[in-house]
Motif scaffolding. Sequence first.
Motif, PDB file in Angstrom:
ATOM      1  N   GLU A   1      12.185 -12.832 -10.765  1.00 26.46           N
ATOM      2  CA  GLU A   1      11.948 -12.030 -11.977  1.00 26.46           C
ATOM      3  C   GLU A   1      11.176 -10.772 -11.596  1.00 26.46           C
ATOM      4  O   GLU A   1      11.498  -9.670 -12.040  1.00 26.46           O
ATOM      5  CB  GLU A   1      11.175 -12.874 -13.006  1.00 26.46           C
ATOM      6  N   PHE A   2      10.172 -10.901 -10.743  1.00 21.01           N
ATOM      7  CA  PHE A   2       9.434  -9.725 -10.291  1.00 21.01           C
ATOM      8  C   PHE A   2      10.347  -8.782  -9.509  1.00 21.01           C
ATOM      9  O   PHE A   2      10.407  -7.576  -9.768  1.00 21.01           O
ATOM     10  CB  PHE A   2       8.226 -10.116  -9.425  1.00 21.01           C
ATOM     11  N   LEU A   3      11.055  -9.319  -8.523  1.00 16.93           N
ATOM     12  CA  LEU A   3      11.876  -8.470  -7.660  1.00 16.93           C
ATOM     13  C   LEU A   3      12.999  -7.785  -8.432  1.00 16.93           C
ATOM     14  O   LEU A   3      13.315  -6.617  -8.158  1.00 16.93           O
ATOM     15  CB  LEU A   3      12.443  -9.291  -6.492  1.00 16.93           C
ATOM     16  N   ARG A   4      13.619  -8.475  -9.368  1.00 14.79           N
ATOM     17  CA  ARG A   4      14.728  -7.873 -10.125  1.00 14.79           C
ATOM     18  C   ARG A   4      14.256  -6.846 -11.152  1.00 14.79           C
ATOM     19  O   ARG A   4      14.919  -5.838 -11.370  1.00 14.79           O
ATOM     20  CB  ARG A   4      15.503  -8.942 -10.902  1.00 14.79           C
ATOM     21  N   TYR A   5      13.152  -7.115 -11.819  1.00 13.29           N
ATOM     22  CA  TYR A   5      12.811  -6.321 -12.998  1.00 13.29           C
ATOM     23  C   TYR A   5      11.532  -5.501 -12.881  1.00 13.29           C
ATOM     24  O   TYR A   5      11.285  -4.649 -13.728  1.00 13.29           O
ATOM     25  CB  TYR A   5      12.710  -7.241 -14.220  1.00 13.29           C
ATOM     26  N   ARG A   6      10.705  -5.741 -11.869  1.00 17.90           N
ATOM     27  CA  ARG A   6       9.421  -5.044 -11.840  1.00 17.90           C
ATOM     28  C   ARG A   6       9.048  -4.470 -10.483  1.00 17.90           C
ATOM     29  O   ARG A   6       7.976  -3.910 -10.344  1.00 17.90           O
ATOM     30  CB  ARG A   6       8.310  -5.984 -12.335  1.00 17.90           C
ATOM     31  N   CYS A   7       9.887  -4.598  -9.482  1.00 17.78           N
ATOM     32  CA  CYS A   7       9.517  -4.043  -8.178  1.00 17.78           C
ATOM     33  C   CYS A   7       9.617  -2.518  -8.233  1.00 17.78           C
ATOM     34  O   CYS A   7      10.196  -1.948  -9.154  1.00 17.78           O
ATOM     35  CB  CYS A   7      10.338  -4.655  -7.045  1.00 17.78           C
ATOM     36  N   SER A   8       9.038  -1.880  -7.235  1.00 14.71           N
ATOM     37  CA  SER A   8       8.946  -0.423  -7.248  1.00 14.71           C
ATOM     38  C   SER A   8      10.268   0.283  -6.927  1.00 14.71           C
ATOM     39  O   SER A   8      10.413   1.470  -7.216  1.00 14.71           O
ATOM     40  CB  SER A   8       7.865   0.031  -6.262  1.00 14.71           C
ATOM     41  N   LEU A   9      11.210  -0.419  -6.354  1.00 14.43           N
ATOM     42  CA  LEU A   9      12.511   0.187  -6.052  1.00 14.43           C
ATOM     43  C   LEU A   9      13.342   0.265  -7.324  1.00 14.43           C
ATOM     44  O   LEU A   9      13.290  -0.633  -8.170  1.00 14.43           O
ATOM     45  CB  LEU A   9      13.250  -0.626  -4.989  1.00 14.43           C
ATOM     46  N   SER A  10      14.136   1.293  -7.448  1.00 18.07           N
ATOM     47  CA  SER A  10      14.988   1.442  -8.634  1.00 18.07           C
ATOM     48  C   SER A  10      16.020   0.318  -8.694  1.00 18.07           C
ATOM     49  O   SER A  10      16.325  -0.325  -7.678  1.00 18.07           O
ATOM     50  CB  SER A  10      15.717   2.789  -8.590  1.00 18.07           C
ATOM     51  N   GLY A  11      16.567   0.105  -9.861  1.00 13.47           N
ATOM     52  CA  GLY A  11      17.629  -0.882 -10.016  1.00 13.47           C
ATOM     53  C   GLY A  11      18.818  -0.580  -9.120  1.00 13.47           C
ATOM     54  O   GLY A  11      19.414  -1.488  -8.534  1.00 13.47           O
ATOM     55  N   ARG A  12      19.147   0.684  -8.972  1.00 11.35           N
ATOM     56  CA  ARG A  12      20.284   1.064  -8.118  1.00 11.35           C
ATOM     57  C   ARG A  12      20.015   0.653  -6.671  1.00 11.35           C
ATOM     58  O   ARG A  12      20.881   0.052  -6.013  1.00 11.35           O
ATOM     59  CB  ARG A  12      20.521   2.575  -8.208  1.00 11.35           C
ATOM     60  N   LEU A  13      18.809   0.921  -6.173  1.00  8.22           N
ATOM     61  CA  LEU A  13      18.502   0.578  -4.783  1.00  8.22           C
ATOM     62  C   LEU A  13      18.357  -0.923  -4.592  1.00  8.22           C
ATOM     63  O   LEU A  13      18.787  -1.472  -3.578  1.00  8.22           O
ATOM     64  CB  LEU A  13      17.238   1.311  -4.333  1.00  8.22           C
ATOM     65  N   SER A  14      17.763  -1.591  -5.566  1.00  5.85           N
ATOM     66  CA  SER A  14      17.650  -3.057  -5.485  1.00  5.85           C
ATOM     67  C   SER A  14      19.027  -3.701  -5.442  1.00  5.85           C
ATOM     68  O   SER A  14      19.286  -4.586  -4.619  1.00  5.85           O
ATOM     69  CB  SER A  14      16.862  -3.597  -6.677  1.00  5.85           C
ATOM     70  N   GLU A  15      19.910  -3.280  -6.325  1.00  4.78           N
ATOM     71  CA  GLU A  15      21.256  -3.867  -6.367  1.00  4.78           C
ATOM     72  C   GLU A  15      22.050  -3.530  -5.114  1.00  4.78           C
ATOM     73  O   GLU A  15      22.817  -4.356  -4.617  1.00  4.78           O
ATOM     74  CB  GLU A  15      21.999  -3.427  -7.630  1.00  4.78           C
ATOM     75  N   PHE A  16      21.867  -2.330  -4.583  1.00  7.35           N
ATOM     76  CA  PHE A  16      22.503  -1.952  -3.319  1.00  7.35           C
ATOM     77  C   PHE A  16      22.071  -2.927  -2.218  1.00  7.35           C
ATOM     78  O   PHE A  16      22.895  -3.464  -1.475  1.00  7.35           O
ATOM     79  CB  PHE A  16      22.108  -0.511  -2.980  1.00  7.35           C
ATOM     80  N   CYS A  17      20.771  -3.190  -2.150  1.00  6.86           N
ATOM     81  CA  CYS A  17      20.219  -4.138  -1.173  1.00  6.86           C
ATOM     82  C   CYS A  17      20.781  -5.537  -1.403  1.00  6.86           C
ATOM     83  O   CYS A  17      21.182  -6.209  -0.444  1.00  6.86           O
ATOM     84  CB  CYS A  17      18.693  -4.138  -1.290  1.00  6.86           C
ATOM     85  N   ILE A  18      20.804  -5.986  -2.641  1.00  7.22           N
ATOM     86  CA  ILE A  18      21.283  -7.338  -2.961  1.00  7.22           C
ATOM     87  C   ILE A  18      22.740  -7.501  -2.518  1.00  7.22           C
ATOM     88  O   ILE A  18      23.110  -8.546  -1.963  1.00  7.22           O
ATOM     89  CB  ILE A  18      21.103  -7.642  -4.458  1.00  7.22           C
ATOM     90  N   LEU A  19      23.563  -6.483  -2.752  1.00  5.00           N
ATOM     91  CA  LEU A  19      24.960  -6.576  -2.309  1.00  5.00           C
ATOM     92  C   LEU A  19      25.044  -6.670  -0.788  1.00  5.00           C
ATOM     93  O   LEU A  19      25.882  -7.413  -0.262  1.00  5.00           O
ATOM     94  CB  LEU A  19      25.777  -5.388  -2.815  1.00  5.00           C
ATOM     95  N   MET A  20      24.191  -5.945  -0.097  1.00  5.24           N
ATOM     96  CA  MET A  20      24.187  -6.037   1.367  1.00  5.24           C
ATOM     97  C   MET A  20      23.838  -7.454   1.821  1.00  5.24           C
ATOM     98  O   MET A  20      24.456  -7.988   2.748  1.00  5.24           O
ATOM     99  CB  MET A  20      23.199  -5.032   1.962  1.00  5.24           C
ATOM    100  N   VAL A  21      22.866  -8.060   1.166  1.00 10.36           N
ATOM    101  CA  VAL A  21      22.469  -9.428   1.513  1.00 10.36           C
ATOM    102  C   VAL A  21      23.595 -10.400   1.191  1.00 10.36           C
ATOM    103  O   VAL A  21      23.941 -11.263   2.008  1.00 10.36           O
ATOM    104  CB  VAL A  21      21.153  -9.817   0.805  1.00 10.36           C
ATOM    105  N   ALA A  22      24.184 -10.267   0.002  1.00  6.64           N
ATOM    106  CA  ALA A  22      25.285 -11.155  -0.388  1.00  6.64           C
ATOM    107  C   ALA A  22      26.444 -11.034   0.601  1.00  6.64           C
ATOM    108  O   ALA A  22      27.044 -12.040   0.996  1.00  6.64           O
ATOM    109  CB  ALA A  22      25.747 -10.832  -1.808  1.00  6.64           C
TER     110      ALA A  22
END
Length: 187
Positions: A55-76
Amino acid sequence: MTECRMPPIAEKDFTAAQKQAQDEFVAERKVPFSGPWHVFVRSPELLMRTHRVGEFLRYRCSLSGRLSEFCILMVARHWSQDYEWGAHRKHALAAGVTEASIAAIRDGRRPSPLADDEQTIWDFVSELLATRRVSDATYAAAKARFGENGVVELCGLVGYYSMLAMTMNVARVEPPEGETALPRFPE
């Protein structure tokens, strides 16, 4: 994909702790109980601790949603995790990751062109997943762009989504409805 090893447990078969964990999860996240959570409910305390980190990493971390999702896709993609990919492909599009970047990541290619901040994420995450560490140059670039806080949260994203991916791969969780499995790379 072969049959799921840990399919959803019927609510009527939940222990009291599993029911409480599911109820708390749904109340806090306000989203359906699906994907990895059907697996994690087998350890209710781990489910709740994991969900709070997510919940913290998805919705409250300092990285934008675009960068977080970019990272998540790389991990997936790194873990060939079909559910994680299918769920986050839609989030990535909504957050502004381009179709071309998503297609490149799916195919195991570096997207081109990349915005400067995406290039920093690509370099850091690619290197971390491939070598289990990052070079001084890669670290310095990430620190300059995102600060130490951002670097730590980026590591958190990689670690958290890797944990979810590994767990779902062991359980053989299928992609979300309407999504297809990622192409498999030679192993």
